[in-house]
Structures are given as C-alpha cells and as structure tokens.
Scaffold this motif. Structure first.
Motif, PDB file in Angstrom:
ATOM      1  N   LYS A 168       0.837  -1.204   0.000  1.00 32.55           N
ATOM      2  CA  LYS A 168       0.000   0.000   0.000  1.00 32.55           C
ATOM      3  C   LYS A 168       0.872   1.254   0.000  1.00 32.55           C
ATOM      4  CE  LYS A 168      -4.034  -2.097   2.205  1.00 32.55           C
ATOM      5  NZ  LYS A 168      -5.002  -2.000   3.316  1.00 32.55           N
ATOM      6  N   MET A 169       1.767   1.299  -0.953  1.00 27.81           N
ATOM      7  CA  MET A 169       2.744   2.385  -1.005  1.00 27.81           C
ATOM      8  C   MET A 169       2.944   2.863  -2.439  1.00 27.81           C
ATOM      9  SD  MET A 169       6.821   2.256  -0.154  1.00 27.81           S
ATOM     10  CE  MET A 169       6.586   1.823   1.578  1.00 27.81           C
ATOM     11  N   ILE A 170       2.936   4.199  -2.614  1.00 30.08           N
ATOM     12  CA  ILE A 170       3.340   4.797  -3.878  1.00 30.08           C
ATOM     13  C   ILE A 170       4.820   5.161  -3.774  1.00 30.08           C
ATOM     14  CG2 ILE A 170       3.075   6.755  -5.447  1.00 30.08           C
ATOM     15  CD1 ILE A 170       0.177   6.924  -4.619  1.00 30.08           C
ATOM     16  N   ILE A 171       5.560   4.778  -4.785  1.00 29.73           N
ATOM     17  CA  ILE A 171       6.974   5.149  -4.870  1.00 29.73           C
ATOM     18  C   ILE A 171       7.106   6.148  -6.008  1.00 29.73           C
ATOM     19  CG2 ILE A 171       9.337   4.343  -5.174  1.00 29.73           C
ATOM     20  CD1 ILE A 171       8.259   1.534  -4.383  1.00 29.73           C
ATOM     21  N   GLY A 172       7.433   7.376  -5.657  1.00 25.61           N
ATOM     22  CA  GLY A 172       7.588   8.434  -6.643  1.00 25.61           C
ATOM     23  C   GLY A 172       8.999   8.958  -6.681  1.00 25.61           C
ATOM     24  N   GLU A 173       9.176  10.003  -7.450  1.00 25.04           N
ATOM     25  CA  GLU A 173      10.514  10.548  -7.673  1.00 25.04           C
ATOM     26  C   GLU A 173      10.442  12.061  -7.801  1.00 25.04           C
ATOM     27  OE1 GLU A 173      13.584  10.333 -11.398  1.00 25.04           O
ATOM     28  OE2 GLU A 173      12.864   8.405 -10.612  1.00 25.04           O
ATOM     29  N   PHE A 202      -2.847   8.453   5.443  1.00 23.14           N
ATOM     30  CA  PHE A 202      -1.640   8.259   4.642  1.00 23.14           C
ATOM     31  C   PHE A 202      -0.510   9.113   5.221  1.00 23.14           C
ATOM     32  CE2 PHE A 202      -3.536  12.056   2.914  1.00 23.14           C
ATOM     33  CZ  PHE A 202      -2.453  12.873   2.644  1.00 23.14           C
ATOM     34  N   ILE A 203       0.700   8.772   4.853  1.00 25.59           N
ATOM     35  CA  ILE A 203       1.873   9.540   5.246  1.00 25.59           C
ATOM     36  C   ILE A 203       2.765   9.709   4.028  1.00 25.59           C
ATOM     37  CG2 ILE A 203       3.935   9.631   6.710  1.00 25.59           C
ATOM     38  CD1 ILE A 203       2.525   7.900   8.726  1.00 25.59           C
ATOM     39  N   ILE A 204       3.207  10.933   3.793  1.00 26.59           N
ATOM     40  CA  ILE A 204       4.198  11.210   2.754  1.00 26.59           C
ATOM     41  C   ILE A 204       5.565  11.174   3.425  1.00 26.59           C
ATOM     42  CG2 ILE A 204       5.024  12.883   1.053  1.00 26.59           C
ATOM     43  CD1 ILE A 204       2.156  14.080   1.149  1.00 26.59           C
ATOM     44  N   LYS A 205       6.451  10.322   2.941  1.00 25.38           N
ATOM     45  CA  LYS A 205       7.774  10.179   3.550  1.00 25.38           C
ATOM     46  C   LYS A 205       8.861  10.569   2.558  1.00 25.38           C
ATOM     47  CE  LYS A 205       6.707   6.536   6.917  1.00 25.38           C
ATOM     48  NZ  LYS A 205       7.074   5.168   7.389  1.00 25.38           N
ATOM     49  N   PHE A 206       9.842  11.319   3.050  1.00 23.29           N
ATOM     50  CA  PHE A 206      10.993  11.706   2.245  1.00 23.29           C
ATOM     51  C   PHE A 206      12.137  11.996   3.207  1.00 23.29           C
ATOM     52  CE2 PHE A 206       8.090  15.108   3.065  1.00 23.29           C
ATOM     53  CZ  PHE A 206       8.862  16.161   3.534  1.00 23.29           C
ATOM     54  N   ARG A 207      13.318  11.505   2.869  1.00 20.94           N
ATOM     55  CA  ARG A 207      14.443  11.554   3.802  1.00 20.94           C
ATOM     56  C   ARG A 207      13.969  11.017   5.155  1.00 20.94           C
ATOM     57  NH1 ARG A 207      19.233  14.707   2.332  1.00 20.94           N
ATOM     58  NH2 ARG A 207      19.375  14.406   0.076  1.00 20.94           N
ATOM     59  N   LEU A 209      11.789  12.724   7.059  1.00 25.00           N
ATOM     60  CA  LEU A 209      10.669  13.601   7.380  1.00 25.00           C
ATOM     61  C   LEU A 209       9.368  12.983   6.882  1.00 25.00           C
ATOM     62  CD1 LEU A 209      12.375  16.923   6.293  1.00 25.00           C
ATOM     63  CD2 LEU A 209      12.067  16.119   8.637  1.00 25.00           C
ATOM     64  N   ALA A 210       8.230  13.528   7.375  1.00 22.49           N
ATOM     65  CA  ALA A 210       6.929  13.003   6.967  1.00 22.49           C
ATOM     66  C   ALA A 210       5.875  14.097   7.065  1.00 22.49           C
ATOM     67  CB  ALA A 210       6.531  11.819   7.849  1.00 22.49           C
ATOM     68  N   LEU A 211       4.887  14.026   6.175  1.00 19.90           N
ATOM     69  CA  LEU A 211       3.729  14.909   6.190  1.00 19.90           C
ATOM     70  C   LEU A 211       2.491  14.047   6.021  1.00 19.90           C
ATOM     71  CD1 LEU A 211       5.058  17.756   3.849  1.00 19.90           C
ATOM     72  CD2 LEU A 211       4.743  17.920   6.325  1.00 19.90           C
ATOM     73  N   SER A 212       1.378  14.480   6.604  1.00 14.16           N
ATOM     74  CA  SER A 212       0.180  13.635   6.582  1.00 14.16           C
ATOM     75  C   SER A 212      -1.042  14.341   6.012  1.00 14.16           C
ATOM     76  CB  SER A 212      -0.131  13.139   7.997  1.00 14.16           C
ATOM     77  OG  SER A 212      -0.329  14.231   8.879  1.00 14.16           O
ATOM     78  N   LYS A 213      -0.822  15.460   5.298  1.00 15.21           N
ATOM     79  CA  LYS A 213      -1.950  16.166   4.692  1.00 15.21           C
ATOM     80  C   LYS A 213      -1.481  16.800   3.400  1.00 15.21           C
ATOM     81  CE  LYS A 213      -5.546  19.662   5.615  1.00 15.21           C
ATOM     82  NZ  LYS A 213      -6.635  18.763   5.208  1.00 15.21           N
ATOM     83  N   ILE A 214      -2.366  16.818   2.394  1.00 14.97           N
ATOM     84  CA  ILE A 214      -2.083  17.485   1.130  1.00 14.97           C
ATOM     85  C   ILE A 214      -3.102  18.587   0.923  1.00 14.97           C
ATOM     86  CG2 ILE A 214      -1.812  17.238  -1.365  1.00 14.97           C
ATOM     87  CD1 ILE A 214      -1.200  14.312  -0.953  1.00 14.97           C
ATOM     88  N   GLU A 268      15.628  11.833  -6.388  1.00 18.40           N
ATOM     89  CA  GLU A 268      15.421  11.141  -5.117  1.00 18.40           C
ATOM     90  C   GLU A 268      13.991  10.624  -5.027  1.00 18.40           C
ATOM     91  OE1 GLU A 268      16.934  12.373  -1.320  1.00 18.40           O
ATOM     92  OE2 GLU A 268      18.026  14.015  -2.284  1.00 18.40           O
ATOM     93  N   ASN A 269      13.830   9.570  -4.242  1.00 14.19           N
ATOM     94  CA  ASN A 269      12.504   8.974  -4.073  1.00 14.19           C
ATOM     95  C   ASN A 269      11.688   9.694  -3.013  1.00 14.19           C
ATOM     96  OD1 ASN A 269      14.017   5.876  -4.744  1.00 14.19           O
ATOM     97  ND2 ASN A 269      12.372   6.712  -5.979  1.00 14.19           N
ATOM     98  N   ILE A 270      10.383   9.643  -3.214  1.00 17.39           N
ATOM     99  CA  ILE A 270       9.410  10.140  -2.239  1.00 17.39           C
ATOM    100  C   ILE A 270       8.305   9.080  -2.161  1.00 17.39           C
ATOM    101  CG2 ILE A 270       8.252  11.497  -4.038  1.00 17.39           C
ATOM    102  CD1 ILE A 270       7.444  13.491  -1.885  1.00 17.39           C
ATOM    103  N   TYR A 271       7.775   8.855  -0.967  1.00 15.56           N
ATOM    104  CA  TYR A 271       6.847   7.742  -0.754  1.00 15.56           C
ATOM    105  C   TYR A 271       5.537   8.243  -0.160  1.00 15.56           C
ATOM    106  CZ  TYR A 271      11.349   5.361  -1.027  1.00 15.56           C
ATOM    107  OH  TYR A 271      12.601   4.929  -1.429  1.00 15.56           O
TER     108      TYR A 271
END
Length: 275
Positions: A168-173, A202-207, A209-214, A268-271
């Motif tokens: 249940k993960m999106i792998i972006g760039e 959901f959680i946006i993860k990068f390095r 760090l994380a964010l949980s709202k868009i 770099e990847n972002i999830y």
C-alpha cells in the motif's frame, strides 16, 4: 497571427538568444516571439520538458515552439518537428519531445530536412534550421515543405510513479525544483484516482521527514490572514497547478525553500504510505 515561443539552455549573458530572435525577425519583421525560459540547466531535458509542458497550452493553437536545449549542430544528428495538441514543436532529435508528450500521441512527426545536412550552410542549429522552420510555419507554410514524415524519433522514458499494492505504497521521484525551492514529484492526483486511493490515513515520507496532509493550494492552511506572517516557513504538501504532489515552504525561496530545508534533489525517491 501565430506566435513563436523560444526555450533554451543558452542563458542571457551570451549572444545566442538575441541571434535567434534577430534571425526570426530578419525573415519576418512582424513575427511575435515570446520567451518561455533561457535559464534551463545545460542539456537538462527533463527540466525542459516540465517547463514547456506546463506552459504551451496557454498559447493559442498553431503556436510554434522552438526548443533549443542540447541542440548544437552535427550533420549526423536529426532535427525534428512535432505537431501535437494543435501546436508545433521544433527541437533536436534528442528525446525531449517524447518527455513532453509522454502521454499524448503527436498528430504528425517530421524529420526537418531544411539545411540540416550541409556543413557549409549551418553554423548554429537555432539560427540556421530552427528559426527558418519556425517562420515558415508561423507564416502558414506546410510542414511537408521543410521536412519528411519520420517514424522513429528518439524516445526517452518519463519517470513514472509506481503503486505497490501489497505494501500500500506509492513510490515516486523528485522530477523538478522551481525558482522558489519548491520540490515537485511525479505523483499526480490523477495517479491516485486511477488507483482508487483516497487521501485518508496516509503519510508522505521523504528523507527522515513526513507529512500527513495534502493541500490544494499554497495558502489553504492559513486560517488567520491578520497573522499571515506567523505561517512563514511552514512546510506543506500540495497539489500544484499541474496536479502534481509538491513539497513547499510557505514564502520560501531558492535559499530557504523546500529544496534546501528538506535536502532533496532531483531523482530522489518520495513515498506515500496508506494505512
């Protein structure tokens, strides 16, 4: 009257941009030339594609777009013309047009034959090939008169986001960083909709760090405009005007924007992880 746009990696210090414009005007003094950008990083086709893709549709149909990025002349290298989405696009056959139109099939593709095989006639691709072709099309000329149908233009792969259903993960760039230091990914709102992903839990993860709202715009999180200054430096994730997931620092810039504070780079990847 049609418009000619001009995009390059030439910068504004040297003579090249003015030379191309001068050539266009020498062929048609009434030509309307609009600069898109001349600050493209040298030979950076992905950056070029992002900027041109987000820009061209604001121009009237029939506009001719010169893309002089990674375009220096060699007699063994083709120049190409795309007719796509009602516009004309001129570039070297380096794959940049396939990046712009990774999800749109061009209506017509031509190999430009005007002057492109004669060393004694070409010193500079943009003045000696691109400019005459652009003016020909601007004047209403047929593409068949300056080129021949071409079935095998160079193709490059546009980086795509991937959804791992098991995890249940999106792998972006990260694909672009703008002048304000905002970091743009290749995760789109349409991609979420296509995969029936709801923006809940959901959680946006990068390095680290994380964010949980868009948010849907840069200022949506500001609740009190009388104290707007208190939100300066706030980090957020938004869907930008291209519908792409973007990481931003409110009122940030190239020195203290998301790029610097998050330490992210193109590639770099972002999830996005969903509960």
């Amino acid at each position: 009257m049609a418009v000619i746009t001009f995009t390059s990696d030439y910068g504004l210090v040297d003579h090249r941009v003015s030379s191309v414009k001068g050539k266009i005007l020498s062929l048609n003094v009434e030509a309307r030339i609009v600069d898109i950008s001349h600050e493209i990083q040298a030979y950076n086709l992905l950056q070029t594609a992002y900027i041109v893709r987000q820009t061209y549709s604001y121009f009237p149909e029939g506009t001719v777009h010169i893309i002089s990025v990674d375009s220096f002349f060699n007699k063994n290298r083709k120049a190409v013309l795309y007719k796509a989405d009602g516009h004309y696009f001129i570039s070297a056959d380096n794959g940049v047009l396939s990046l712009i139109f990774y999800d749109i099939i061009p209506e017509e593709v031509y190999e430009i034959t005007l002057n492109n095989r004669f060393d004694d006639e070409v010193n500079f691709t943009s003045t000696d090939i691109f400019a005459p072709v652009a003016v020909h099309l601007h004047n209403g000329g047929l593409p068949e008169l300056i080129g021949r149908k071409f079935k095998t233009p160079k193709q490059l792969s546009f980086p795509r986001a991937v959804f791992n259903e098991n995890e249940k993960m999106i792998i972006g760039e990260i694909m672009y960083i703008d002048n304000f230091g905002n970091v743009v990914s290749n995760i789109s709102r349409k991609f979420l909709e296509k995969n029936n992903l709801v923006l809940e839990n959901f959680i946006i993860k990068f390095r680290n760090l994380a964010l949980s709202k868009i948010y849907n715009e840069y200022t949506e999180f500001i609740k009190d405009w009388d104290h707007e200054h208190e939100y300066h430096g706030k980090s957020a994730a938004i869907f930008n005007d291209a519908g792409l997931l973007e990481l931003t620092i409110y009122k940030g810039n190239s020195q203290n924007g998301a790029k610097s504070l998050f330490g992210l780079k193109v590639g770099e990847n972002i999830y996005m992880e969903f509960a």
